[in-house]
Design a protein around this motif. Structure first.
Motif, PDB file in Angstrom:
ATOM      1  N   ARG A   1     -31.406 -49.102 -34.301  1.00  0.00           N
ATOM      2  CA  ARG A   1     -31.853 -50.024 -34.370  1.00  0.00           C
ATOM      3  C   ARG A   1     -33.391 -50.510 -33.743  1.00  0.00           C
ATOM      4  O   ARG A   1     -33.741 -51.099 -34.914  1.00  0.00           O
ATOM      5  N   LYS A   2     -33.632 -49.404 -33.010  1.00  0.00           N
ATOM      6  CA  LYS A   2     -35.043 -49.681 -33.329  1.00  0.00           C
ATOM      7  C   LYS A   2     -35.671 -49.335 -34.953  1.00  0.00           C
ATOM      8  O   LYS A   2     -36.826 -50.190 -34.701  1.00  0.00           O
TER       9      LYS A   2
ATOM     10  N   LYS B   1     -40.743 -54.058 -41.003  1.00  0.00           N
ATOM     11  CA  LYS B   1     -40.172 -55.587 -41.714  1.00  0.00           C
ATOM     12  C   LYS B   1     -39.292 -54.968 -42.966  1.00  0.00           C
ATOM     13  O   LYS B   1     -38.683 -56.442 -42.717  1.00  0.00           O
TER      14      LYS B   1
ATOM     15  N   ALA C   1     -36.746 -49.975 -44.222  1.00  0.00           N
ATOM     16  CA  ALA C   1     -35.591 -49.352 -42.846  1.00  0.00           C
ATOM     17  C   ALA C   1     -34.837 -48.589 -43.442  1.00  0.00           C
ATOM     18  O   ALA C   1     -34.344 -47.516 -42.956  1.00  0.00           O
TER      19      ALA C   1
ATOM     20  N   GLU D   1     -33.305 -47.660 -23.113  1.00  0.00           N
ATOM     21  CA  GLU D   1     -34.146 -48.490 -23.075  1.00  0.00           C
ATOM     22  C   GLU D   1     -35.435 -47.835 -22.687  1.00  0.00           C
ATOM     23  O   GLU D   1     -36.782 -48.020 -22.956  1.00  0.00           O
TER      24      GLU D   1
ATOM     25  N   ARG E   1     -34.483 -50.737 -37.387  1.00  0.00           N
ATOM     26  CA  ARG E   1     -34.909 -51.787 -38.063  1.00  0.00           C
ATOM     27  C   ARG E   1     -35.534 -52.572 -37.127  1.00  0.00           C
ATOM     28  O   ARG E   1     -36.099 -53.842 -38.233  1.00  0.00           O
ATOM     29  N   ASP E   2     -35.782 -52.913 -35.962  1.00  0.00           N
ATOM     30  CA  ASP E   2     -37.183 -53.716 -35.583  1.00  0.00           C
ATOM     31  C   ASP E   2     -38.349 -53.533 -35.920  1.00  0.00           C
ATOM     32  O   ASP E   2     -39.239 -54.547 -36.189  1.00  0.00           O
ATOM     33  N   MET E   3     -38.608 -52.384 -35.995  1.00  0.00           N
ATOM     34  CA  MET E   3     -40.075 -51.632 -36.729  1.00  0.00           C
ATOM     35  C   MET E   3     -40.099 -51.854 -38.058  1.00  0.00           C
ATOM     36  O   MET E   3     -41.111 -52.149 -38.338  1.00  0.00           O
TER      37      MET E   3
ATOM     38  N   THR F   1     -34.176 -44.939 -41.993  1.00  0.00           N
ATOM     39  CA  THR F   1     -32.116 -44.832 -40.931  1.00  0.00           C
ATOM     40  C   THR F   1     -32.066 -43.594 -41.204  1.00  0.00           C
ATOM     41  O   THR F   1     -31.102 -43.154 -42.624  1.00  0.00           O
TER      42      THR F   1
ATOM     43  N   ASN G   1     -45.096 -50.962 -42.948  1.00  0.00           N
ATOM     44  CA  ASN G   1     -45.748 -51.916 -42.671  1.00  0.00           C
ATOM     45  C   ASN G   1     -46.292 -52.747 -44.048  1.00  0.00           C
ATOM     46  O   ASN G   1     -47.193 -53.852 -44.088  1.00  0.00           O
TER      47      ASN G   1
ATOM     48  N   GLU H   1     -44.288 -47.842 -38.069  1.00  0.00           N
ATOM     49  CA  GLU H   1     -44.654 -49.394 -38.829  1.00  0.00           C
ATOM     50  C   GLU H   1     -46.019 -48.826 -39.501  1.00  0.00           C
ATOM     51  O   GLU H   1     -46.075 -49.647 -40.414  1.00  0.00           O
TER      52      GLU H   1
END
Ligand code: N01
Length: 540
Positions: free
Chosen positions: A304-305, A311, A316, A271, A307-309, A320, A342, A339
């Motif tokens: 994972r990041k 939507k 996603a 992180e 997938r978070d970014m 990946t 999105n 982003e």
């Protein structure tokens, strides 16, 4: 032919990017006469050609600069953490002005042939404008990523709109406002250009074959305190960079492996690394690039990041990366890349699943759909490391085999600096040297300084001809491959092994041993009287 001239120099240098520019400066400083030929109309190399929107260096600006002049590093100030292409080009222009480099450069001249005559120990170099120059030494600084590659897609040249390649971008810029733009390629260039095109275009369609790992750059205006601190302590920072694996002082030199920490400690470090926004991320643990399980822990974090970014979970999943360990393809550094997907005006096409079959007047066709477009941007990369060298017909008079023939199964060099059978020919950041795995300016300085010192030694010892010995070349090639095989790098079908060019020999091109270790080896070779090279005192 008009304006044909022939002249003699101590050294001819091919290319006036950062390597060629420093070679001019350094050799001149040792009293040598030089002539550089440059295909562009000005200095800057990569940064001259790559004018696409969003082009930016992935090494922090404070480190991506020459260290050879204290005055230069004190007087120049970078405006951003990661410098944009226009600012780096201005820097190159400033260096050229400051040291009067342009007077020794012939611009707009592409070197076509170079022939060494062993009877007189001279290279003769010819350009596309008919200029001819002779020199005792030939130094290539033609760039590791300077031959753009356009895939041969059927119908490409019938396209009714505009075609662009990121590595040969129009100087006047391109206005994508209101246009339907297709981008092929999601490497470092694609990942930088896509968010910029998406902001202007009516619609941006990305044709992705392989998803890539990319880190948020967190670019920002230069921190004045950091700039001040660097300027006060440049000597210390530069000394650290010179001996660092990637030629970057701020990169960590980890002692721990990924499994020396607990999962929660690892997560905490990842992180912190993620929020740092630096390619040094892959150096958080010492075994990320050598142990697949360790690598997976970091790759999973970045997945994972992503997938978070992003939507839309289907998009996603497509974005990946899943076919190579993190860091084994050049890790990308981006601004708003993930982003961007999105946005309503951006769509992603998986061309691994549905390959591009053709380009027509109207647009791109895959095996299941047609995409009408007004412009296509190829972010499809380069014939890397060897492309520019082998684009020149390099040979030795009286010998059958050209350099291209000698390297037909892959490049062979001793230390990445010279190749057996081609005397007095030096490569700056050539194949078999750390080059593209490092801060290029650190590697360029190391090579130019080594070569300049070597040439002085030759002159002071009345040596007229130097070449790599075949057995030292063989041993070095073996060593380069052995070191690469101790890492995860060969697991990726990357341009590092020529996998992006159909028919290019699969050979690991750069030396993964790190700049510090490599520098020590080069220095040791020099100290031992250029061990592994043949030095011939016979005057021509
Ligand atoms: O080129 P690349 P790049 N159909 O070769 C795809 C430096 N650099 O210009 O991976 C469909 O990396 C290809 O797909 P795949 C940096 O060292 C630095 O982006 O082969 N797709 C890939 O996605 C970097 O590594 C900076 O499956 C096709 C892309 O095109 C190096 O330059 C910025 C295709 C090519 O990626 C090269 O980067 C920019 C086809 N027929 C560049 N052919 C910074 O400093 C190719 N692709 C930040």
């Amino acid at each position: 032919m008009n304006n044909v001239s022939q002249s003699h120099f101590d050294a001819v240098i091919i290319g006036a990017g950062f390597g060629g520019m420093y070679a001019i400066f350094k050799l001149r400083a040792t009293g040598m006469s030089v002539r550089a030929f440059e295909a562009g109309t000005d200095v800057g190399g990569t940064w001259y050609w790559n004018r696409y929107p969003g082009a930016r260096c992935d090494v922090e600006s404070i480190e991506y600069s020459y260290s050879f002049s204290e005055e230069l590093q004190q007087e120049w100030s970078w405006s951003e953490r990661y410098a944009s292409q226009p600012e780096i080009l201005r820097y190159a222009g400033h260096v050229a002005d400051r040291f009067g480099l342009r007077e020794d450069i012939r611009f707009n001249q592409r070197v076509l042939t170079a022939e060494f005559d062993p009877a007189v120990n001279l290279w003769t170099v010819r350009t596309d404008k008919g200029e001819v120059a002779t020199a005792q030494f030939l130094i290539t600084a033609a760039g590791c990523l300077s031959v753009p590659r356009m895939p041969d897609i059927p119908g490409r040249d019938d396209f009714g709109g505009n075609l662009y390649h990121t590595g040969a971008w129009p100087h006047e810029g391109v206005d994508f406002t209101g246009r339907r733009v297709g981008v092929i390629g999601t490497g470092s260039s694609g990942i930088q250009v896509i968010p910029q095109i998406a902001k202007a275009a009516a619609h941006c369609t990305v044709f992705q074959r392989t998803p890539n790992f990319s880190l948020a750059a967190y670019n920002k205006p230069m921190d004045p305190d950091l700039a001040r601190e660097y300027k006060q302590n440049y000597a210390t920072h530069r000394a650290k960079a010179r001996h660092a694996a990637a030629g970057i002082a701020s990169h960590p030199t980890p002692e721990k492996g990924a499994f020396d920490d607990s999962p929660s400690e690892r997560e905490k470090l990842y992180e912190i690394g993620w929020n740092w926004g630096n390619t040094g991320f892959t150096r958080i643990y010492k075994d990320i690039l050598s142990n697949l399980e360790a690598n997976d822990t970091m790759a999973d974090f970045v997945r994972r990041k992503i997938r978070d970014m992003v939507k839309n979970p289907d998009v996603a999943a497509m974005l990946t990366p899943n076919d190579h360990p993190i860091g084994t393809k050049r890790i990308c550094l981006d601004t708003d890349y993930f982003e961007t997907y999105n946005r309503d005006n951006v769509s992603l096409v998986d061309v691994r699943k549905h390959p591009i079959t053709s380009i027509s007047r109207e647009g791109i066709h895959t095996d299941n759909e047609a995409y009408p477009l007004d412009a296509i941007v190829f972010a499809t990369g380069y014939d890397a490391v060897t492309g520019a060298i082998l684009g020149i017909d390099i040979r030795v008079k009286g010998r059958q085999e050209s350099l291209a023939e000698k390297w037909s199964a892959g490049p062979r060099t001793y230390l990445g600096l010279m190749t057996a059978g081609f005397p007095n020919l030096f490569f700056i950041t050539g194949p078999g040297s750390p080059s593209v795995l490092t801060n290029m300016i650190s590697s360029i300085e190391q090579h130019v300084e080594w070569i300049a010192e070597c040439l002085q030694y030759l002159r002071s010892s009345s040596v007229h001809r130097m070449e790599a010995q075949l057995n030292s070349e063989d041993a070095w090639v073996t060593h380069v491959n052995e070191v690469a095989d101790t890492t995860l790098f060969p697991r990726a079908a990357s341009w590092y092994i020529g996998a992006n060019i159909p028919g290019k020999p699969r050979v690991f091109l750069p030396y993964v041993g790190g700049l510090g270790r490599y520098r020590a080896r080069c220095d040791e070779v020099a100290r031992r009287g250029y061990e592994g090279f043949s030095l011939d005192e016979t005057a021509a």
